[in-house]
Design a protein around this motif. Structure first.
Motif, short mmCIF file in Angstrom:
data_model
loop_
_atom_site.label_atom_id
_atom_site.label_comp_id
_atom_site.label_asym_id
_atom_site.label_seq_id
_atom_site.Cartn_x
_atom_site.Cartn_y
_atom_site.Cartn_z
N MET A 114 48.35 19.22 17.12
CA MET A 114 48.56 17.90 16.52
C MET A 114 48.88 18.04 15.03
SD MET A 114 45.83 14.79 16.16
CE MET A 114 45.10 15.58 14.72
N GLY A 115 49.86 17.26 14.56
CA GLY A 115 50.25 17.35 13.14
C GLY A 115 50.03 16.08 12.37
N LEU A 116 49.72 14.98 13.09
CA LEU A 116 49.52 13.69 12.43
C LEU A 116 48.44 12.91 13.15
CD1 LEU A 116 50.46 11.42 10.39
CD2 LEU A 116 51.98 10.63 12.21
N HIS A 136 43.88 23.17 8.62
CA HIS A 136 44.78 23.20 9.78
C HIS A 136 46.11 22.50 9.52
CE1 HIS A 136 42.02 25.35 12.31
NE2 HIS A 136 41.05 24.58 11.86
N ASP A 137 46.34 22.15 8.24
CA ASP A 137 47.66 21.68 7.83
C ASP A 137 48.12 20.46 8.62
OD1 ASP A 137 49.81 21.97 6.10
OD2 ASP A 137 50.99 23.08 7.57
N ILE A 138 47.27 19.44 8.69
CA ILE A 138 47.67 18.21 9.38
C ILE A 138 47.66 17.03 8.41
CG2 ILE A 138 47.05 18.79 11.76
CD1 ILE A 138 44.36 17.54 11.34
N VAL A 139 48.51 16.08 8.70
CA VAL A 139 48.52 14.84 7.94
C VAL A 139 47.50 13.90 8.58
CG1 VAL A 139 49.87 12.86 7.14
CG2 VAL A 139 50.97 15.11 7.39
N VAL A 140 46.52 13.46 7.80
CA VAL A 140 45.53 12.52 8.31
C VAL A 140 45.59 11.28 7.43
CG1 VAL A 140 43.08 12.09 8.72
CG2 VAL A 140 44.05 14.36 9.14
N LYS A 141 45.85 10.14 8.03
CA LYS A 141 45.98 8.92 7.23
C LYS A 141 45.06 7.82 7.71
CE LYS A 141 47.55 6.70 3.85
NZ LYS A 141 46.13 6.48 3.52
N ALA A 144 41.65 18.79 7.82
CA ALA A 144 43.09 18.59 7.63
C ALA A 144 43.72 19.70 6.80
CB ALA A 144 43.33 17.24 6.96
N GLU A 145 43.03 20.08 5.75
CA GLU A 145 43.63 21.04 4.83
C GLU A 145 43.79 22.41 5.49
OE1 GLU A 145 41.89 20.97 1.00
OE2 GLU A 145 43.45 22.25 0.17
#
Lengths: 294, 584
Positions: B225-227, B250-255, B247-248
């Protein structure tokens, strides 16, 4: 460099003859061509309305979203696809009515995208109801006694929320609008261009001739686009009497405000540095994380 | 009361008090400690929707044998206020201990405390004061008292404390250890003995302690998952916190978005860009997402949506559980489009169904819902670590650079799946559209009757493909049983527990868990019910939503039903009572 005409699709525009959307369409194609953006290097996201029908006419790899919801779709695309220039096209009813929440939050995030608002101050596609930017007291089919609210001031709201690029265009001045688009697309951060584009069918007040008598170019009058207070003062020209004469209500176009030093949301957000699809080529190693639950 | 497993050592501890006392954290420390000491654990947290005051409680079941759910009884009650005693009196087993601070209240004045109960006064506040600690350390003193009462080695707790506070100033750990030791000594010094012999034991294999949200979160990370986008809503919020925390690395965008409308539209945008994208919420948030959920359907976007049910409608009972969104999940949105709804029944399911959900979404290019509930989301169980070697990534039919000759985003195909080019591929011009559209995605021809039929039938054909791909129902118990129980979701846990108990009473039941609730596995359900001696459906709602699906799709009904809609999960005691009653 793709030529301007290459940015069209086989579909002929279905806008009314004389519609302000033609000028905006032409200006965007010119800007894309002059910026040498190939069809796979940018993506346009539209909302629903007359402007949105433009999704059929512009050659791109784009997304025709829901009414009022183009900004969140585009925000995600911007954050997960740093390799694409993301452009939003939204309407005044679409973006400032249903989508107002997304608009304010997109501005304050300074997500890297260009937001073009087709502001005809009326609902066109649903046949002439008052929009959030319809003039105070103007009569429409949904407000036969006149609009009781003050119109939304999109530029003022954007400035209040810390927008980093705020401009206004006029669909009747394609060369000027083309330059605005080029500047906005080149800006890193959220760039708003609110464009007055007269609705020739439903808005009998704010016509091309009404605007031609009133618009003036900010650059010609020495406005300093780094002066946020001056920009905010200018944004208050949104409010005026419906019957005002050209001398009483002049309509400034051009860049109200620009700040290129503010970091974008994309720069600081985790995970936004690399296209998202790169992350799902093989299963992530989560063994450390699982062990931490032991 | 639940029958004790004669072979097992089993102890049930409840900690209760006002919100803001750190009750859940204290309870989880205890769970971790016993899990590391070789026991199985299952916890159940009950809390009102407020930050201070009210009544929170944390129930921990500890057993030497495999367990499937929480139970009702309490052997040790840690009462951090007087209300806790009064509220949980009827849960106390014979000889149960009540650990409390005699400076808080006089237990003799609490009406209804049974004579058999063992009052264990521990001056929690004094202990904390003497150790120079802060008020929240009362919990630690109480945990020490629990171990003291059981006669369990204290060093399991002190080691856990030292580990927990290793990154803080050394005196913090020292104060906590002092509180734990003092609590331990006080509880040793009373007249009633703990009736069970409970000592650290050897167990085969490792355990992790996870709740359903953690299980789903781990799987989403494994799946690439990326977002992740969400607006806080109980019981889904902890998943947002989980992803934000990781998030940091595993390099994912969490909003955390402005609302659920934005969250759902964002994940559709993320999916458009080729990123594996997920959102999660509860029923109220999903109500706001519904229009964009339909957008995912018509635009053929691969999104994964967590819908974790709490009692509705509207704000309902925010921190409690229910299974009343089954029909909502299946029918949400105007119009018709294919979707998959997966209903995990426990943490293992939550993990494996979540990574599979991403594959199903990608292969089918359509939204997939993970339908859970508070009972699963919030509560931890000790389970073997997830087998990550099973995780596979299947992104479906993707067209890449150089293969775009004649590309059409919505090409009409036999399977209904149109191979897609992710934006950015040279020559892959396309419009992904919320309007009905032609093969290229343009809306101009979308209103043509022939185009509409072709596209609508193309999309709906994916439902046939889905039927061949989705996880089948799960079966538990013997082929031939006194009663066959059909269920979905977290009800699996207490029913499996009850089945274990009933087996000792020579009553056999078998269970079919409808894992994929949509497309509904009518054939398998019909077959299961058709060969049963007697049948029942147990589901946590008022109207019988699973039952209505059986009537609709299997043209049959069941003999008995059990419903619950008071915000509490089914308990195995309740299930056992129901089954014994219907079998006469």
């Amino acid at each position: 460099m793709p030529e301007v005409k290459e940015y069209t699709t086989p579909h002929k525009p279905t806008w009314c003859p004389g519609c302000g959307n033609f000028g905006m369409w032409e200006a965007l194609k010119r800007a894309l061509s002059q910026l040498d953006l190939d069809f796979n290097e940018f993506s346009v996201v539209w909302g629903i309305g007359c402007h949105g029908n433009g999704a059929d006419f512009l050659r791109t790899q784009g997304f025709h979203a829901l009414h009022g919801r183009s900004l969140p779709v585009a925000s995600a695309l911007s954050l997960t696809r740093p390799d694409l220039k993301v452009i939003v096209e939204m309407g005044d009813g679409d973006g400032y009515g249903l989508g107002m929440g997304h608009f304010i939050h997109s501005v304050r995030r300074n997500i890297d995208m260009t937001c073009i608002a087709h502001n005809n101050q009326i609902y066109g596609l649903t046949t002439g109801q008052a929009s959030p930017t319809t003039e105070h007291l103007m009569r429409t089919v949904s407000t036969p006694g006149g609009v009781l609210e003050e119109p939304v001031n999109p530029l003022g709201l954007a400035l209040a929320q810390g927008a980093t690029f705020v401009a206004r265009g006029f669909a009747g001045d394609i060369p000027h609008l083309t330059e605005l688009y080029k500047q906005a697309i080149g800006h890193e951060g959220f760039a708003l261009i609110d464009v007055f584009q007269p609705c020739v069918t439903w808005n009998k007040l704010n016509t091309f001739s009404w605007f031609r008598e009133r618009v003036y170019n900010l650059e010609d009058e020495g406005h300093d686009p780094s002066d946020r207070r001056a920009a905010f003062e200018l944004s208050l020209t949104t409010f005026h009497e419906m019957t005002c004469t050209p001398d009483e209500c002049r309509v400034p176009i051009g860049v109200f405000y620009r700040d290129d030093e503010v970091p974008t949301y994309n720069e600081d957000a985790t995970g936004a540095g690399d296209p998202g699809y790169h992350k799902a080529t093989k299963p992530r190693d989560i063994s450390d994380l699982i062990a931490a639950f032991g | 009361m639940a029958p004790r497993d004669p072979e097992a050592v089993e102890v049930r501890i409840k900690i209760g008090g006002p919100a803001g006392f750190g009750i859940k954290a204290a309870g989880q420390t205890l769970a971790r400690l016993f899990s590391r000491a070789g026991y199985e654990t299952f916890d159940l947290t009950e809390y009102p929707s407020l930050i201070k005051g009210g009544h929170n409680n944390y129930h921990l079941r500890i057993s030497s044998e495999e367990i499937f759910s929480h139970v009702e009884p309490v052997d040790i009650l840690v009462a951090l206020d007087r209300d806790t005693v009064a509220l949980h009196l009827d849960e106390l087993t014979e000889g149960a201990a009540i650990i409390y601070d005699p400076n808080d209240f006089d237990i003799g004045e609490v009406a209804g405390v049974p004579d058999t109960a063992c009052a264990v006064p521990v001056p929690l506040k004094e202990i904390v004061y003497e150790a120079g600690g802060i008020p929240i350390m009362r919990n630690v003193a109480a945990l020490g008292a629990v171990l003291g009462h059981i006669g369990f080695p204290l060093d399991y707790l002190t080691r856990s404390i030292e580990q927990q506070f290793a990154h803080k100033a050394p005196e913090i750990a020292e104060q906590n250890v002092a509180c734990a030791s003092a609590g331990y000594e006080h509880a040793r010094d009373h007249e009633c003995a703990f009736p069970y012999d409970m000592q650290p034991r050897d167990r085969d294999g490792e355990r992790i302690l996870v709740d359903g949200n953690e299980a789903a979160g781990l799987a989403a990370l494994a799946a690439g998952m990326g977002l992740y986008c969400a607006y806080p809503m109980t019981p889904a919020s902890s998943l947002l916190h989980f992803f934000a925390k990781h998030a940091e690395k595993h390099d994912i965008v969490v909003k955390h978005t402005e609302d659920e409308i934005a969250a759902m539209n964002m994940v559709v945008g993320g999916a458009f860009g080729g990123t594996r994208s997920m959102c999660a919420t509860s029923g109220g948030g999903f109500s706001l997402m519904v229009e964009a959920f339909g957008l995912a359907g018509v635009s053929e976007s691969a999104v994964v949506v967590g819908l974790f049910t709490r009692p509705g409608p509207a704000t309902g009972m925010p921190t409690w559980t229910e299974q009343s969104d089954l029909r909502f999940a299946i029918h949400a949105s105007q119009g018709e489009f294919p979707r998959v709804v997966l209903a995990p029944g426990d943490r293992e399911d939550a993990f494996h169904l979540t990574w599979q959900a991403f594959n199903l979404a990608d292969v089918l290019q359509t939204p997939v819902i993970i339908l859970g509930d508070t009972y699963l989301s919030d509560n931890r169980q000790s389970i073997p670590p997830f087998d990550t070697s099973r995780v596979e990534i299947d992104r479906g039919e993707i067209i890449t650079e150089g293969e775009v000759e004649g590309y059409a985003r919505y090409r009409v195909t036999d399977s209904g799946v149109s191979p897609r080019a992710i934006p950015g591929v040279k020559g892959a011009e396309q419009i992904v559209n919320s309007y009905e559209h032609d093969e290229h995605g343009y809306g101009a021809q979308g209103e043509d009757a022939g185009v509409r039929i072709a596209q609508n039938e193309k999309r709906m054909r994916k439902m046939d493909l889905a039927r061949t791909l989705v996880p089948p129902p799960a079966y538990y118990g013997p082929d031939d049983a006194d009663l066959s129980v059909l269920l979905f979701g977290s009800t699996k846990m207490p029913v499996r527990e009850a089945a274990k108990w009933l087996e000792r009473e020579d009553i056999s039941i078998n269970i079919m868990q409808v894992v994929t609730v949509w497309p509904f596995p009518a054939e398998e359900v019909s077959e299961f019910l058709g060969r049963a001696r007697r049948t029942a459906i147990i589901e946590g709602n008022f109207t019988g939503q699973l039952q209505s699906l059986v009537r609709e799709h299997c043209l049959t009904d069941v003999d008995h039903t059990l419903h619950r809609h008071d915000g509490r999960p089914f308990s195995p005691e309740q299930v056992r009572g129901f089954i014994k009653e219907v079998l006469g």
